[in-house]
Enzyme design. Sequence first.
Site: not given
Ligand code: NAD
Ligand code: DAU
Length: 379
Positions: A142, A165, A194, A222
């Site tokens: 992102e 974010y 994602n 959305y």
């Molecule tokens: P998540 O929100 O599921 O988990 C985040 C974790 O960090 C939680 O366990 C929370 O308690 C902990 N945390 C939050 N604030 C904190 C703090 N100040 N100190 C210590 N711990 C803290 O997130 P996720 O989806 O597992 O993402 C993990 C990492 O990967 C993030 O940095 C995110 O930006 C990155 N990322 C996520 C995705 C995705 O698709 N979810 C994709 C690419 C990168």
């Molecule tokens: O691309 C990596 C990122 O993917 C990570 O850095 C973020 O931490 C992670 O949350 C994710 O971000 P997105 O915003 O892409 O993920 P989210 O699941 O929130 O949404 C995925 C897509 O679906 C986005 O286009 C928004 C849409 N959406 C999401 C929700 C929660 C909906 O249409 N309805 C919903 O209720």
Amino acid sequence: MKTYLVTGAAGFIGANYLKYLLGKYDDIRVVVLDALTYAGNLGTIAKDIDNERCHFFKGNIGDSELLDRLFGEYKFDYIVNFAAESHVDRSIEDPQLFLMTNILGTQNLLNAARRAWVTGKDEAGYPMWRKGVRFHQVSTDEVYGSLGEDGFFTEATPLCPHSPYSASKASADMIVMAYFDTYKMPATITRCSNNYGPYHFPEKLIPLIIKNILEGKKLPVYGDGSNVRDWLYVEDHCKAIDLVVTKGINGEVYNVGGHNEKTNLEIVKTIIAHIHQSMIEHPEYRSLLKTKEKDADGLPAIDWINDGLINFVKDRLGHDQRYAIDPTKITETLGWEPETRFEEGIVTTIDWYLKHQDWVNQVTSGDYQSYYDKMYLKR
Ligand code: NAD
Ligand code: DAU
């Protein structure tokens, strides 16, 4: 023996990474630091914390005293920083928390590592670092912003984040790189697309849609559902991080993604179809369906879900249209390739959720309902 500090490992990707790491290596020690925010769940990793190979500390990456104590007690070789506020919609509601955790928290962690790892100065005044250490920042695609219909994000794509974010993650990346450039700090970054898979908190699209189908609630899409995300099975992301942490080059960024682009509407329809199929194959799951809209066999009435439940709602502010990763660099330099095809991964994921409703109930027992009402009731 290598000692890891893994932050944020009670969350979605961190927990999957911890399990992967402990399964792959016998000769490591891992310290988990997690603040246990709404997104962190100790139950997810409770079985992994044995106080021999894996230790847990509840705490904030912004707490310097705690970090110094941990760095003193454990001689960390690797820091893998997952800790973050990760949900775009929440960042639109409350940007400041994202700046505090994602930017200042990361910088605080970098500083603690610098205090612990620097062994002296070279003639030019650059710090010298303990051999074999590395700070790895888990970042996101992102940070590159949004694509039109064509093209992919490469590591050379300029950073152009849009949400609070992604702006906070881009800032953190720049601070990490500043520490590499200024102090020669051994550091790497991965930017992944994602993720989906087990332990994904049901505020994010895939687990939220699964939960709502089972509860017979509207499925909020959305805008017009045409936004595209590039979905990768979480274990493939964990494998990429492991490769970069152990074999990556300091100062380098690696994009991670599996060329698996789907519109949000496609994702929602795929989930509906698979839940329906799972219930045909596993009658025992049918009792999970809380809706009255079942057919004579107790199966979800699929037309009703498709026509009646899919709900196009007000779009996310500043909604990025399309993400798509070019992973050529990590493939060619480290040999990483996605191993799980989406068609398999999504079935595994849905099955996992059907089997682990206790986990879903546990993680949504706090303020989830008030979050849901605030974000969706008037949307
Ligand atoms: P998540 O929100 O599921 O988990 C985040 C974790 O960090 C939680 O366990 C929370 O308690 C902990 N945390 C939050 N604030 C904190 C703090 N100040 N100190 C210590 N711990 C803290 O997130 P996720 O989806 O597992 O993402 C993990 C990492 O990967 C993030 O940095 C995110 O930006 C990155 N990322 C996520 C995705 C995705 O698709 N979810 C994709 C690419 C990168
Ligand atoms: O691309 C990596 C990122 O993917 C990570 O850095 C973020 O931490 C992670 O949350 C994710 O971000 P997105 O915003 O892409 O993920 P989210 O699941 O929130 O949404 C995925 C897509 O679906 C986005 O286009 C928004 C849409 N959406 C999401 C929700 C929660 C909906 O249409 N309805 C919903 O209720």
